[in-house]
Design a protein around this motif. Structure first.
Motif, PDB file in Angstrom:
ATOM      1  N   VAL A 106      -1.755  -8.522  -0.724  1.00  0.00           N
ATOM      2  CA  VAL A 106      -2.949  -7.987  -1.374  1.00  0.00           C
ATOM      3  C   VAL A 106      -2.560  -7.600  -2.791  1.00  0.00           C
ATOM      4  CG1 VAL A 106      -4.689  -6.153  -1.356  1.00  0.00           C
ATOM      5  CG2 VAL A 106      -3.886  -7.128   0.806  1.00  0.00           C
ATOM      6  N   ARG A 107      -3.373  -7.989  -3.740  1.00  0.00           N
ATOM      7  CA  ARG A 107      -3.155  -7.610  -5.140  1.00  0.00           C
ATOM      8  C   ARG A 107      -4.126  -6.472  -5.460  1.00  0.00           C
ATOM      9  NH1 ARG A 107      -3.617 -11.672 -10.301  1.00  0.00           N
ATOM     10  NH2 ARG A 107      -2.941 -10.163 -11.854  1.00  0.00           N
ATOM     11  N   LEU A 108      -3.590  -5.349  -5.915  1.00  0.00           N
ATOM     12  CA  LEU A 108      -4.366  -4.150  -6.212  1.00  0.00           C
ATOM     13  C   LEU A 108      -4.146  -3.764  -7.670  1.00  0.00           C
ATOM     14  CD1 LEU A 108      -5.993  -1.573  -5.279  1.00  0.00           C
ATOM     15  CD2 LEU A 108      -3.760  -0.558  -4.790  1.00  0.00           C
ATOM     16  N   ALA A 109      -5.216  -3.633  -8.411  1.00  0.00           N
ATOM     17  CA  ALA A 109      -5.131  -3.168  -9.802  1.00  0.00           C
ATOM     18  C   ALA A 109      -5.943  -1.877  -9.909  1.00  0.00           C
ATOM     19  CB  ALA A 109      -5.681  -4.223 -10.751  1.00  0.00           C
ATOM     20  N   ASN A 116       0.964  -0.247   7.783  1.00  0.00           N
ATOM     21  CA  ASN A 116       1.451  -1.625   7.826  1.00  0.00           C
ATOM     22  C   ASN A 116       1.488  -2.240   6.432  1.00  0.00           C
ATOM     23  OD1 ASN A 116       2.350  -3.962   9.186  1.00  0.00           O
ATOM     24  ND2 ASN A 116       0.295  -4.791   9.201  1.00  0.00           N
ATOM     25  N   LEU A 117       1.874  -1.462   5.423  1.00  0.00           N
ATOM     26  CA  LEU A 117       1.922  -2.007   4.070  1.00  0.00           C
ATOM     27  C   LEU A 117       3.214  -1.635   3.384  1.00  0.00           C
ATOM     28  CD1 LEU A 117       1.312   0.279   1.634  1.00  0.00           C
ATOM     29  CD2 LEU A 117      -0.931   0.193   2.676  1.00  0.00           C
ATOM     30  N   GLU A 118       3.596  -2.483   2.474  1.00  0.00           N
ATOM     31  CA  GLU A 118       4.776  -2.242   1.644  1.00  0.00           C
ATOM     32  C   GLU A 118       4.337  -2.391   0.197  1.00  0.00           C
ATOM     33  OE1 GLU A 118       9.036  -4.328   0.791  1.00  0.00           O
ATOM     34  OE2 GLU A 118       8.410  -4.098   2.867  1.00  0.00           O
ATOM     35  N   VAL A 119       4.497  -1.339  -0.582  1.00  0.00           N
ATOM     36  CA  VAL A 119       4.048  -1.328  -1.977  1.00  0.00           C
ATOM     37  C   VAL A 119       5.098  -1.993  -2.860  1.00  0.00           C
ATOM     38  CG1 VAL A 119       3.438   0.130  -3.937  1.00  0.00           C
ATOM     39  CG2 VAL A 119       2.653   0.733  -1.644  1.00  0.00           C
ATOM     40  N   GLN A 120       4.637  -2.904  -3.691  1.00  0.00           N
ATOM     41  CA  GLN A 120       5.477  -3.524  -4.724  1.00  0.00           C
ATOM     42  C   GLN A 120       4.782  -3.289  -6.050  1.00  0.00           C
ATOM     43  OE1 GLN A 120       6.148  -7.620  -3.756  1.00  0.00           O
ATOM     44  NE2 GLN A 120       7.205  -7.133  -1.884  1.00  0.00           N
ATOM     45  N   LEU A 155      -4.519   3.474  -3.474  1.00  0.00           N
ATOM     46  CA  LEU A 155      -4.023   2.975  -2.187  1.00  0.00           C
ATOM     47  C   LEU A 155      -4.856   3.520  -1.030  1.00  0.00           C
ATOM     48  CD1 LEU A 155      -0.209   3.149  -2.881  1.00  0.00           C
ATOM     49  CD2 LEU A 155      -1.520   1.072  -2.367  1.00  0.00           C
ATOM     50  N   ALA A 156      -5.272   4.775  -1.122  1.00  0.00           N
ATOM     51  CA  ALA A 156      -6.121   5.355  -0.077  1.00  0.00           C
ATOM     52  C   ALA A 156      -7.455   4.619   0.004  1.00  0.00           C
ATOM     53  CB  ALA A 156      -6.346   6.846  -0.338  1.00  0.00           C
ATOM     54  N   LEU A 157      -8.049   4.321  -1.149  1.00  0.00           N
ATOM     55  CA  LEU A 157      -9.301   3.553  -1.157  1.00  0.00           C
ATOM     56  C   LEU A 157      -9.104   2.168  -0.566  1.00  0.00           C
ATOM     57  CD1 LEU A 157     -10.888   4.428  -4.617  1.00  0.00           C
ATOM     58  CD2 LEU A 157     -11.772   4.995  -2.357  1.00  0.00           C
ATOM     59  N   LEU A 158      -7.993   1.535  -0.906  1.00  0.00           N
ATOM     60  CA  LEU A 158      -7.704   0.219  -0.352  1.00  0.00           C
ATOM     61  C   LEU A 158      -7.614   0.284   1.171  1.00  0.00           C
ATOM     62  CD1 LEU A 158      -6.976  -2.774  -0.835  1.00  0.00           C
ATOM     63  CD2 LEU A 158      -4.581  -2.047  -0.903  1.00  0.00           C
ATOM     64  N   MET A 192       3.966  -6.549   8.417  1.00  0.00           N
ATOM     65  CA  MET A 192       3.948  -5.782   7.183  1.00  0.00           C
ATOM     66  C   MET A 192       3.270  -6.625   6.105  1.00  0.00           C
ATOM     67  SD  MET A 192       5.026  -2.739   6.038  1.00  0.00           S
ATOM     68  CE  MET A 192       6.009  -2.263   7.416  1.00  0.00           C
ATOM     69  N   THR A 193       2.363  -6.011   5.377  1.00  0.00           N
ATOM     70  CA  THR A 193       1.648  -6.688   4.294  1.00  0.00           C
ATOM     71  C   THR A 193       2.113  -6.134   2.955  1.00  0.00           C
ATOM     72  OG1 THR A 193      -0.299  -6.995   5.698  1.00  0.00           O
ATOM     73  CG2 THR A 193      -0.619  -7.212   3.328  1.00  0.00           C
ATOM     74  N   ASP A 194       2.503  -7.007   2.056  1.00  0.00           N
ATOM     75  CA  ASP A 194       2.862  -6.588   0.702  1.00  0.00           C
ATOM     76  C   ASP A 194       1.594  -6.256  -0.073  1.00  0.00           C
ATOM     77  OD1 ASP A 194       5.562  -7.004   1.093  1.00  0.00           O
ATOM     78  OD2 ASP A 194       5.523  -9.034   0.295  1.00  0.00           O
ATOM     79  N   VAL A 195       1.613  -5.112  -0.744  1.00  0.00           N
ATOM     80  CA  VAL A 195       0.533  -4.723  -1.644  1.00  0.00           C
ATOM     81  C   VAL A 195       1.140  -4.663  -3.040  1.00  0.00           C
ATOM     82  CG1 VAL A 195      -1.171  -2.983  -2.255  1.00  0.00           C
ATOM     83  CG2 VAL A 195      -0.696  -3.454   0.156  1.00  0.00           C
ATOM     84  N   ARG A 196       0.733  -5.578  -3.890  1.00  0.00           N
ATOM     85  CA  ARG A 196       1.260  -5.657  -5.256  1.00  0.00           C
ATOM     86  C   ARG A 196       0.364  -4.814  -6.160  1.00  0.00           C
ATOM     87  NH1 ARG A 196       2.593 -12.136  -5.006  1.00  0.00           N
ATOM     88  NH2 ARG A 196       3.901 -11.957  -3.154  1.00  0.00           N
ATOM     89  N   VAL A 197       0.912  -3.719  -6.647  1.00  0.00           N
ATOM     90  CA  VAL A 197       0.149  -2.731  -7.410  1.00  0.00           C
ATOM     91  C   VAL A 197       0.395  -2.919  -8.900  1.00  0.00           C
ATOM     92  CG1 VAL A 197      -0.213  -0.270  -7.807  1.00  0.00           C
ATOM     93  CG2 VAL A 197       0.282  -1.098  -5.495  1.00  0.00           C
TER      94      VAL A 197
END
Length: 60
Positions: free
Chosen positions: A26-29, A54-58, A41-44, A1-6
């Motif tokens: 992954v850091r997403l802004a 395989n992602l967990e949104v934070q 998130l879809a683009l990512l 699982m990969t953390d995606v920090r939004v």
């Protein structure tokens, strides 16, 4: 699982999303004036298909 920090940030016009892969997370802004979180998130996932299922949104 990969953390995606939004994060929501103001970005330049024409740049709705920026991201950076740090390996363990992954850091997403995204700029909510240009794109919503679901679309960001879809683009990512298009750019990083290994995240699909395989992602967990934070949210920061």
């Amino acid at each position: 699982m990969t953390d995606v920090r939004v994060e929501q940030v103001e970005l330049d016009r024409g740049t709705p999303v920026v991201y950076r892969d740090f390996g363990g997370y992954v850091r997403l802004a995204h700029d909510p004036q240009q794109i919503d979180e679901a679309a960001a998130l879809a683009l990512l996932c298009l750019r990083m298909p290994q995240l699909v299922g395989n992602l967990e949104v934070q949210r920061g």
